[in-house]
Design a protein around this motif. Structure first.
Motif, PDB file in Angstrom:
ATOM      1  N   ALA A 167       0.808  -1.211   0.000  1.00 48.86           N
ATOM      2  CA  ALA A 167       0.000   0.000   0.000  1.00 48.86           C
ATOM      3  C   ALA A 167       0.848   1.270   0.000  1.00 48.86           C
ATOM      4  CB  ALA A 167      -0.932  -0.004   1.200  1.00 48.86           C
ATOM      5  N   ILE A 168       2.112   1.142   0.323  1.00 49.18           N
ATOM      6  CA  ILE A 168       3.016   2.290   0.359  1.00 49.18           C
ATOM      7  C   ILE A 168       3.923   2.214  -0.861  1.00 49.18           C
ATOM      8  CG2 ILE A 168       4.824   3.452   1.669  1.00 49.18           C
ATOM      9  CD1 ILE A 168       3.674   2.103   4.178  1.00 49.18           C
ATOM     10  N   PRO A 169       3.980   3.261  -1.673  1.00 50.47           N
ATOM     11  CA  PRO A 169       4.834   3.242  -2.865  1.00 50.47           C
ATOM     12  C   PRO A 169       6.295   2.962  -2.521  1.00 50.47           C
ATOM     13  CG  PRO A 169       3.354   5.129  -2.930  1.00 50.47           C
ATOM     14  CD  PRO A 169       3.218   4.505  -1.567  1.00 50.47           C
ATOM     15  N   LEU A 170       6.985   2.338  -3.447  1.00 50.77           N
ATOM     16  CA  LEU A 170       8.364   1.895  -3.233  1.00 50.77           C
ATOM     17  C   LEU A 170       9.280   3.027  -2.775  1.00 50.77           C
ATOM     18  CD1 LEU A 170      10.203  -0.774  -5.023  1.00 50.77           C
ATOM     19  CD2 LEU A 170      11.322   1.432  -5.016  1.00 50.77           C
ATOM     20  N   ARG A 171       9.193   4.169  -3.395  1.00 53.05           N
ATOM     21  CA  ARG A 171      10.085   5.276  -3.026  1.00 53.05           C
ATOM     22  C   ARG A 171       9.902   5.653  -1.554  1.00 53.05           C
ATOM     23  NH1 ARG A 171      10.531  10.774  -2.676  1.00 53.05           N
ATOM     24  NH2 ARG A 171      12.466  11.642  -3.459  1.00 53.05           N
ATOM     25  N   GLU A 172       8.658   5.755  -1.101  1.00 47.22           N
ATOM     26  CA  GLU A 172       8.392   6.107   0.291  1.00 47.22           C
ATOM     27  C   GLU A 172       8.840   5.004   1.242  1.00 47.22           C
ATOM     28  OE1 GLU A 172       6.310   6.835  -2.207  1.00 47.22           O
ATOM     29  OE2 GLU A 172       6.437   9.004  -2.065  1.00 47.22           O
ATOM     30  N   ARG A 173       8.638   3.750   0.844  1.00 43.26           N
ATOM     31  CA  ARG A 173       9.110   2.626   1.665  1.00 43.26           C
ATOM     32  C   ARG A 173      10.616   2.667   1.815  1.00 43.26           C
ATOM     33  NH1 ARG A 173       7.248  -2.430  -1.108  1.00 43.26           N
ATOM     34  NH2 ARG A 173       6.192  -1.009  -2.458  1.00 43.26           N
ATOM     35  N   ALA A 174      11.296   2.984   0.720  1.00 36.22           N
ATOM     36  CA  ALA A 174      12.756   3.043   0.757  1.00 36.22           C
ATOM     37  C   ALA A 174      13.225   4.152   1.697  1.00 36.22           C
ATOM     38  CB  ALA A 174      13.312   3.251  -0.641  1.00 36.22           C
ATOM     39  N   GLU A 183       6.834  -4.422  -8.882  1.00 38.06           N
ATOM     40  CA  GLU A 183       6.539  -3.010  -8.641  1.00 38.06           C
ATOM     41  C   GLU A 183       7.383  -2.133  -9.544  1.00 38.06           C
ATOM     42  OE1 GLU A 183       6.084  -1.400  -4.769  1.00 38.06           O
ATOM     43  OE2 GLU A 183       5.890  -3.399  -3.912  1.00 38.06           O
ATOM     44  N   LYS A 184       6.833  -0.997  -9.843  1.00 31.55           N
ATOM     45  CA  LYS A 184       7.543  -0.008 -10.655  1.00 31.55           C
ATOM     46  C   LYS A 184       8.084   1.072  -9.733  1.00 31.55           C
ATOM     47  CE  LYS A 184       6.340  -2.069 -14.381  1.00 31.55           C
ATOM     48  NZ  LYS A 184       7.125  -3.210 -14.652  1.00 31.55           N
ATOM     49  N   TYR A 185       9.317   1.450  -9.983  1.00 30.00           N
ATOM     50  CA  TYR A 185       9.927   2.529  -9.202  1.00 30.00           C
ATOM     51  C   TYR A 185       9.663   3.835  -9.920  1.00 30.00           C
ATOM     52  CZ  TYR A 185      13.357   5.657  -7.234  1.00 30.00           C
ATOM     53  OH  TYR A 185      13.963   6.731  -6.652  1.00 30.00           O
ATOM     54  N   LEU A 186       9.021   4.748  -9.219  1.00 36.05           N
ATOM     55  CA  LEU A 186       8.749   6.081  -9.765  1.00 36.05           C
ATOM     56  C   LEU A 186       9.504   7.095  -8.936  1.00 36.05           C
ATOM     57  CD1 LEU A 186       4.906   5.704 -10.264  1.00 36.05           C
ATOM     58  CD2 LEU A 186       6.686   5.379 -11.970  1.00 36.05           C
ATOM     59  N   GLY A 187      10.532   7.648  -9.468  1.00 37.28           N
ATOM     60  CA  GLY A 187      11.257   8.652  -8.713  1.00 37.28           C
ATOM     61  C   GLY A 187      12.643   8.595  -9.064  1.00 37.28           C
ATOM     62  N   ILE A 237      16.918   0.750  -2.367  1.00 41.84           N
ATOM     63  CA  ILE A 237      16.071   0.678  -3.567  1.00 41.84           C
ATOM     64  C   ILE A 237      16.321  -0.631  -4.305  1.00 41.84           C
ATOM     65  CG2 ILE A 237      15.786   1.624  -5.899  1.00 41.84           C
ATOM     66  CD1 ILE A 237      14.182   3.144  -3.914  1.00 41.84           C
ATOM     67  N   GLU A 238      17.560  -1.021  -4.438  1.00 46.28           N
ATOM     68  CA  GLU A 238      17.894  -2.269  -5.136  1.00 46.28           C
ATOM     69  C   GLU A 238      17.308  -3.472  -4.403  1.00 46.28           C
ATOM     70  OE1 GLU A 238      19.032  -4.474  -8.218  1.00 46.28           O
ATOM     71  OE2 GLU A 238      19.145  -2.298  -8.110  1.00 46.28           O
ATOM     72  N   TRP A 239      17.367  -3.453  -3.076  1.00 46.60           N
ATOM     73  CA  TRP A 239      16.793  -4.556  -2.304  1.00 46.60           C
ATOM     74  C   TRP A 239      15.298  -4.667  -2.586  1.00 46.60           C
ATOM     75  CZ3 TRP A 239      12.959  -5.258   1.252  1.00 46.60           C
ATOM     76  CH2 TRP A 239      12.932  -6.487   1.896  1.00 46.60           C
ATOM     77  N   TYR A 240      14.606  -3.528  -2.556  1.00 45.04           N
ATOM     78  CA  TYR A 240      13.164  -3.541  -2.822  1.00 45.04           C
ATOM     79  C   TYR A 240      12.864  -4.012  -4.239  1.00 45.04           C
ATOM     80  CZ  TYR A 240      11.393  -1.601   1.512  1.00 45.04           C
ATOM     81  OH  TYR A 240      11.036  -1.431   2.817  1.00 45.04           O
ATOM     82  N   LYS A 241      13.654  -3.593  -5.198  1.00 42.00           N
ATOM     83  CA  LYS A 241      13.436  -4.017  -6.589  1.00 42.00           C
ATOM     84  C   LYS A 241      13.594  -5.531  -6.727  1.00 42.00           C
ATOM     85  CE  LYS A 241      14.687   0.230  -8.975  1.00 42.00           C
ATOM     86  NZ  LYS A 241      15.677   0.860  -9.864  1.00 42.00           N
TER      87      LYS A 241
END
Length: 75
Positions: A28-35, A71-75, A61-65
């Motif tokens: 529910a939380i976008p990847l950038r914010e989670r990172a 998921e798509k990384y926007l940012g 960021i790499e770990w999350y990817k």
């Protein structure tokens, strides 16, 4: 087709649902914010000022990817 054991065993079902709930809460939380949140939590966990280390955010960021490749990384 027989019913999966996890649906019949209350303890296994609980573990399965906890895992699913965690995934849903995280998703529910976008990847950038989670990172960014993870980076702050890493700083606390490690007692290390990650703000002074430019390599930490890309590593997070790499770990999350890798962990959530769909998921798509926007940012």
């Amino acid at each position: 087709m027989s019913r999966p054991e996890e649906l019949n065993d209350p303890k296994k079902f609980d573990v399965l649902m906890e895992d699913i709930n965690t995934k849903l809460a995280i998703a529910a939380i976008p990847l950038r914010e989670r990172a960014l949140m993870s980076q702050a939590l890493l700083s606390d966990e490690l007692d290390y000022d990650v703000a002074d280390d430019d390599s930490v955010y890309p590593q997070v960021i790499e770990w999350y990817k890798k962990r959530f490749p769909e998921e798509k990384y926007l940012g």
